[in-house]
Design an enzyme around this catalytic site. Sequence first.
Site, mmCIF file in Angstrom:
data_model
loop_
_atom_site.group_PDB
_atom_site.id
_atom_site.type_symbol
_atom_site.label_atom_id
_atom_site.label_comp_id
_atom_site.label_asym_id
_atom_site.label_seq_id
_atom_site.Cartn_x
_atom_site.Cartn_y
_atom_site.Cartn_z
ATOM 1 N N HIS A 37 0.841 -1.187 0.000
ATOM 2 C CA HIS A 37 0.000 0.000 0.000
ATOM 3 C C HIS A 37 0.878 1.239 0.000
ATOM 4 O O HIS A 37 1.846 1.323 0.741
ATOM 5 C CB HIS A 37 -0.899 0.018 1.238
ATOM 6 N N SER A 76 -7.645 4.175 8.872
ATOM 7 C CA SER A 76 -8.315 4.092 7.568
ATOM 8 C C SER A 76 -7.582 3.105 6.660
ATOM 9 O O SER A 76 -8.185 2.203 6.064
ATOM 10 C CB SER A 76 -8.336 5.501 6.949
ATOM 11 N N ASP A 83 -15.157 3.247 6.796
ATOM 12 C CA ASP A 83 -14.146 4.130 6.198
ATOM 13 C C ASP A 83 -14.749 4.970 5.082
ATOM 14 O O ASP A 83 -14.392 6.142 4.920
ATOM 15 C CB ASP A 83 -12.953 3.327 5.674
ATOM 16 N N ARG A 95 -14.294 13.282 6.623
ATOM 17 C CA ARG A 95 -12.975 13.894 6.899
ATOM 18 C C ARG A 95 -12.565 14.818 5.759
ATOM 19 O O ARG A 95 -11.988 15.891 5.979
ATOM 20 C CB ARG A 95 -11.915 12.794 7.084
ATOM 21 N N LYS A 149 -8.637 -1.260 5.918
ATOM 22 C CA LYS A 149 -8.890 -1.790 4.571
ATOM 23 C C LYS A 149 -7.896 -2.897 4.219
ATOM 24 O O LYS A 149 -8.252 -3.899 3.598
ATOM 25 C CB LYS A 149 -8.809 -0.659 3.531
HETATM 26 N N1 URA Z 1 -5.515 6.903 2.261
HETATM 27 C C1 URA Z 1 -6.517 6.263 2.914
HETATM 28 O O1 URA Z 1 -6.956 5.194 2.508
HETATM 29 N N2 URA Z 1 -6.993 6.840 4.035
HETATM 30 C C2 URA Z 1 -6.535 8.008 4.532
HETATM 31 O O2 URA Z 1 -7.014 8.445 5.550
HETATM 32 C C3 URA Z 1 -5.503 8.672 3.820
HETATM 33 C C4 URA Z 1 -5.004 8.078 2.688
#
Ligand code: URA
Length: 416
Positions: free
Chosen positions: A82, A183, A161, A168, A187
């Site tokens: 990621h 967040s 999320d 947000r 995931k």
């Molecule tokens: N990427 C994400 O998936 N979440 C965040 O809060 C910031 C970047």
Amino acid sequence: MNMTQLFEKKKQGKELTQAEIKYFVEGYTTGSIPDYQASSLLMAIRLLGMTDEETFYLTKAMIESGDVIDLTSIDGFKIDKHSTGGVGDKVTLIVTPVIAALGIPVAKFSGKGLGITGGTIDKLESIRGFKTELSSQEFIDNVNKHKIAVAGQTGNLVPADKKLYALRDVTGTVDSIPLIAASIMSKKIASGADGIVLDVKCGSGAFMKTEEEAKKLADAMTAIGEKLGRKVVAHISDMDNPLGKMIGNKLEVAEAHSLLSGRMGETHEDLLEECIIISSLMYQVAAGVNEAAATAAVKRVLADGSAVAKFEEFIAAQGGDLADIVQNDTANNVAVKAATNGVVETINALLIGEASVELGAGRLTKESALDYDAGIQLVAKKGDAVKTGETIAYLYSNREINGETINKVQNAYTIA
Ligand code: URA
């Protein structure tokens, strides 16, 4: 329990309990807690932070808000990566086939881009016919057969999320280390991989502007992953300058293909170096080999053509046709010229990211339409010598290219 009690505790600097955090996440996801109360708590978290325990409970509650993908029917150690998001960051397109070519199953769920940061799913969707929506069975079958599948996040993966991120985004609470860590990790964990390599971007074109902040975010995400039984390593990389030469969806797919094919004149060393580091880390985590052996293995599949063959196999397996990727047929294109003689000291990634959004390569809001052909080609990179009036970049778009965007790209270059 009610939200007012949670506000009071947070204001007094007290830690929220697991039950209180779950109450908030569940209530907001199901709609019993309104936006204004959730915003207030998010802003308190943005300003006052969260302890490691609170961040962990937040991540856990977010995972539990939806489905968790079961990848146990895929043999072997499943690896994922990621990136926290950057400009010109097409690393996923390159490292996933490299790892699959080494025989490690890559089961990856990716997102769309928002703002200046691009998303892997947008890049893949710029390939004619490419399918990013796969059923669970198709996804698993592809990983078993080709050792690689990359798909968009399914409908009910961490619904908390989806709602929290949207809130947000409009309440100034994106740039919070505990909120970003929860967040991303919710995931990644819900996506089912056994190991995760985190590429934490740092600099003008990233959420984390300093190395100190990037390190804090890396440590927070690693701690969460390990507490939840995953093997996690993090790497911090520069995002003061855009990565590689291309910014824009189709342009980045073409650049990834060039790099995998060994056509280094069409890309840049900085991208190759970054891809070798990330794929070496992925191979170390998945295969349990040391850094030297992993790096040698990665270089071997890049050199012998098996990584590019795997890339082409993966694109075809998900219905994509690479034939028109090399063609750049935008209605408008503009050459940006150097304003002075000298050596390129930096190329401001934030300004380049903003310009690419103006050209149509990125989104300002979730609903914005993309122009897949649009983007920027950086002809001159950091360290290159340029002369006044020489072309330093090309802009491509099917929209009208305005003077402001041209100036922005010219101003992004610091020539000393
Ligand atoms: N990427 C994400 O998936 N979440 C965040 O809060 C910031 C970047």
